[in-house]
Design a protein around this motif. Structure first.
Motif, PDB file in Angstrom:
ATOM      1  N   LEU A  61       0.857  -1.181   0.000  1.00 33.74           N
ATOM      2  CA  LEU A  61       0.000   0.000   0.000  1.00 33.74           C
ATOM      3  C   LEU A  61       0.892   1.229   0.000  1.00 33.74           C
ATOM      4  O   LEU A  61       1.709   1.416   0.909  1.00 33.74           O
ATOM      5  N   VAL A  62       0.771   2.070  -1.023  1.00 34.26           N
ATOM      6  CA  VAL A  62       1.582   3.278  -1.150  1.00 34.26           C
ATOM      7  C   VAL A  62       0.883   4.415  -0.401  1.00 34.26           C
ATOM      8  O   VAL A  62      -0.318   4.634  -0.564  1.00 34.26           O
ATOM      9  N   LEU A  63       1.641   5.156   0.405  1.00 40.04           N
ATOM     10  CA  LEU A  63       1.109   6.255   1.208  1.00 40.04           C
ATOM     11  C   LEU A  63       1.685   7.582   0.747  1.00 40.04           C
ATOM     12  O   LEU A  63       2.842   7.662   0.344  1.00 40.04           O
ATOM     13  N   SER A  64       0.872   8.640   0.844  1.00 42.78           N
ATOM     14  CA  SER A  64       1.356   9.989   0.536  1.00 42.78           C
ATOM     15  C   SER A  64       0.408  11.010   1.138  1.00 42.78           C
ATOM     16  O   SER A  64      -0.679  10.674   1.623  1.00 42.78           O
ATOM     17  N   THR A  65       0.816  12.262   1.082  1.00 41.54           N
ATOM     18  CA  THR A  65      -0.092  13.377   1.378  1.00 41.54           C
ATOM     19  C   THR A  65      -0.888  13.687   0.109  1.00 41.54           C
ATOM     20  O   THR A  65      -0.540  13.225  -0.988  1.00 41.54           O
ATOM     21  N   PRO A  66      -1.952  14.499   0.208  1.00 37.64           N
ATOM     22  CA  PRO A  66      -2.678  14.900  -1.009  1.00 37.64           C
ATOM     23  C   PRO A  66      -1.774  15.584  -2.031  1.00 37.64           C
ATOM     24  O   PRO A  66      -1.956  15.416  -3.238  1.00 37.64           O
ATOM     25  N   GLY A  67      -0.761  16.304  -1.552  1.00 38.17           N
ATOM     26  CA  GLY A  67       0.138  17.001  -2.460  1.00 38.17           C
ATOM     27  C   GLY A  67       1.000  16.089  -3.300  1.00 38.17           C
ATOM     28  O   GLY A  67       1.476  16.475  -4.362  1.00 38.17           O
ATOM     29  N   HIS A  68       1.227  14.871  -2.823  1.00 38.21           N
ATOM     30  CA  HIS A  68       2.028  13.897  -3.559  1.00 38.21           C
ATOM     31  C   HIS A  68       1.155  12.785  -4.132  1.00 38.21           C
ATOM     32  O   HIS A  68       1.666  11.719  -4.514  1.00 38.21           O
ATOM     33  N   ALA A  69      -0.147  13.033  -4.217  1.00 33.31           N
ATOM     34  CA  ALA A  69      -1.077  11.981  -4.643  1.00 33.31           C
ATOM     35  C   ALA A  69      -0.765  11.451  -6.037  1.00 33.31           C
ATOM     36  O   ALA A  69      -0.780  10.232  -6.270  1.00 33.31           O
ATOM     37  N   ASP A  70      -0.479  12.344  -6.968  1.00 37.37           N
ATOM     38  CA  ASP A  70      -0.198  11.903  -8.339  1.00 37.37           C
ATOM     39  C   ASP A  70       1.041  11.016  -8.387  1.00 37.37           C
ATOM     40  O   ASP A  70       1.058   9.974  -9.056  1.00 37.37           O
ATOM     41  N   ALA A  71       2.083  11.424  -7.651  1.00 39.68           N
ATOM     42  CA  ALA A  71       3.316  10.632  -7.626  1.00 39.68           C
ATOM     43  C   ALA A  71       3.066   9.263  -6.997  1.00 39.68           C
ATOM     44  O   ALA A  71       3.596   8.246  -7.469  1.00 39.68           O
ATOM     45  N   THR A 122      -3.816   8.450   0.001  1.00 35.65           N
ATOM     46  CA  THR A 122      -3.145   9.739  -0.188  1.00 35.65           C
ATOM     47  C   THR A 122      -3.621  10.809   0.795  1.00 35.65           C
ATOM     48  O   THR A 122      -3.563  11.991   0.499  1.00 35.65           O
ATOM     49  N   GLY A 123      -4.054  10.390   1.970  1.00 41.14           N
ATOM     50  CA  GLY A 123      -4.604  11.351   2.925  1.00 41.14           C
ATOM     51  C   GLY A 123      -3.719  11.679   4.108  1.00 41.14           C
ATOM     52  O   GLY A 123      -4.200  12.213   5.110  1.00 41.14           O
ATOM     53  N   ALA A 124      -2.412  11.368   4.041  1.00 43.70           N
ATOM     54  CA  ALA A 124      -1.515  11.696   5.160  1.00 43.70           C
ATOM     55  C   ALA A 124      -1.557  13.188   5.452  1.00 43.70           C
ATOM     56  O   ALA A 124      -1.663  14.012   4.544  1.00 43.70           O
ATOM     57  N   LYS A 125      -1.461  13.526   6.720  1.00 44.06           N
ATOM     58  CA  LYS A 125      -1.587  14.920   7.130  1.00 44.06           C
ATOM     59  C   LYS A 125      -0.528  15.258   8.170  1.00 44.06           C
ATOM     60  O   LYS A 125      -0.108  14.403   8.958  1.00 44.06           O
ATOM     61  N   MET A 126      -0.112  16.518   8.178  1.00 40.69           N
ATOM     62  CA  MET A 126       0.897  17.018   9.103  1.00 40.69           C
ATOM     63  C   MET A 126       0.511  16.728  10.558  1.00 40.69           C
ATOM     64  O   MET A 126      -0.652  16.815  10.943  1.00 40.69           O
ATOM     65  N   HIS A 127       1.514  16.352  11.346  1.00 36.66           N
ATOM     66  CA  HIS A 127       1.379  16.079  12.779  1.00 36.66           C
ATOM     67  C   HIS A 127       0.620  14.790  13.083  1.00 36.66           C
ATOM     68  O   HIS A 127       0.252  14.535  14.226  1.00 36.66           O
ATOM     69  N   THR A 128       0.331  13.965  12.075  1.00 37.59           N
ATOM     70  CA  THR A 128      -0.261  12.636  12.231  1.00 37.59           C
ATOM     71  C   THR A 128      -1.483  12.635  13.150  1.00 37.59           C
ATOM     72  O   THR A 128      -1.460  12.047  14.238  1.00 37.59           O
ATOM     73  N   PRO A 129      -2.580  13.267  12.723  1.00 40.83           N
ATOM     74  CA  PRO A 129      -3.807  13.226  13.533  1.00 40.83           C
ATOM     75  C   PRO A 129      -4.328  11.790  13.652  1.00 40.83           C
ATOM     76  O   PRO A 129      -4.313  11.032  12.674  1.00 40.83           O
TER      77      PRO A 129
END
Length: 352
Positions: A36-46, A63-70
């Protein structure tokens, strides 16, 4: 310049341009076939492109990773990982994505392959910082230590200059606090100095030529060294303040570290000037806090919490949180001292 590896863990760590293209080999080597590949929304395409290239050995991307790991984001990612029956995690991005990977691993013990695109360094640690109800806390657990790190300098050549600088200073903070950690050792001090030297030498080169692969690889080596220090010794005032500001006021992680670092150094230099002196010597200024502030300024780093959006009226609340259950620190934590430190950092003043 070499890296002292006496503190190295049993992680498999690789530095090579283009190594991301060998990801499928590493997945198969650990006996996995449903990544399973993980990313933030900003890196979703990559992330989606990478998942597509992996073909049958991936189950897609979250692709929903978020700052400070809520914790609420972690809950969604856990549900997704279980739904697709993932047998390993591939994190592509900075500290936010690595944090999510670690949080999933804490609950599932899935093996992790981290492909950093910043200098966060958290990939080299068994530490997870996560935020719940506006409070960021950290835990240390071997289950969150990634099994494999692939450092590909080609992935950071497009990292914008301002992010390269703030992310680099964020990494340097780990080594700085390692210099005066109560559980420091000769080995941890040596690797801390190695990491700092990599950044002091290579960050200016990165600004001159962002596509300088040698300089980019050196910054990644610095990130690994600084992260290794973070994973082996306790952190102090600097990290407590940054966790407070990030978790409670949602300030950006790397930029907050970049701003607080010289002020935390100045605060602690009064108690342990001898331990910080080698960094000052590296920067040709015996006033280490001012030396780091001037180094950051010369690189165009952010200098003011106010510029990040923190309100002046939030300073008192930040002080309240910071002095509650403080981390061990070489200098006594006083309310007046922390208030002055944060006011200087909020205003962007030279550290006192």
């Amino acid at each position: 310049m070499g890296i002292n590896k006496h503190l190295a863990t049993n992680q498999s760590v690789h530095f090579r341009a283009g190594i991301r293209n060998e990801l499928d080999i590493f997945i198969k080597e650990i006996g996995c076939s449903r990544a399973l590949v993980l990313s933030t929304p900003g890196h979703a395409d990559a992330a989606r492109d990478l998942a597509e290239k992996l073909g049958s050995i991936t189950v897609g991307a979250f692709t929903g990773a978020k700052m400070h790991t809520p914790v609420e984001v972690t809950a969604k990612a856990l549900e997704h990982a279980k739904h697709v029956n993932a047998d390993c995690l591939v994190s592509v991005g900075g500290g936010s994505t690595t944090g999510l990977s670690k949080a999933i691993a804490l609950h599932t013990d899935l093996p992790q392959i981290i492909i950093p695109t910043t200098y966060a360094g958290s990939e080299a640690t068994p530490i997870l910082g996560q935020t719940e109800d506006g409070i960021k806390t950290t835990i240390k657990d071997d289950r969150v230590l990634p099994e494999i790190i692939l450092y590909d300098p080609e992935l950071v050549v497009t990292l914008p200059s301002h992010l390269s600088v703030s992310s680099g200073l964020n990494a340097m903070a780990h080594s700085v606090e390692g210099l005066y950690a109560k559980d420091r050792s000769d080995d941890s001090t040596q690797i801390a100095m190695d990491g700092l030297q990599y950044f002091v030498s290579s960050l200016p080169d990165v600004l001159v030529n962002p596509e300088n692969i040698k300089a980019r690889e050196d910054t990644l080596r610095g990130a690994w060294a600084c992260g290794t220090v973070l994973g082996n010794v306790g952190m102090a005032l600097h990290h407590k303040l940054c966790h407070t500001l990030g978790g409670s006021f949602d300030l950006p992680h790397a930029e907050t570290h970049a701003i607080i670092l010289p002020h935390a150094i100045a605060y602690n230099a009064l108690a342990v000037p001898d331990l910080l002196e080698p960094l000052g010597a590296m920067l040709n200024n015996r006033d280490t806090g001012k030396a780091v502030w001037e180094f950051a300024k010369s690189l165009g780093a952010p200098l003011s919490l106010g510029e990040l959006g923190m309100k002046e009226g939030d300073i008192n609340l930040a002080v309240d949180i910071a002095v509650t259950n403080p981390y061990w620190n070489p200098r006594e934590i006083t309310r007046d001292g922390i208030h002055q430190l944060l006011r200087n950092a909020w205003a962007g003043s030279v550290p006192e």
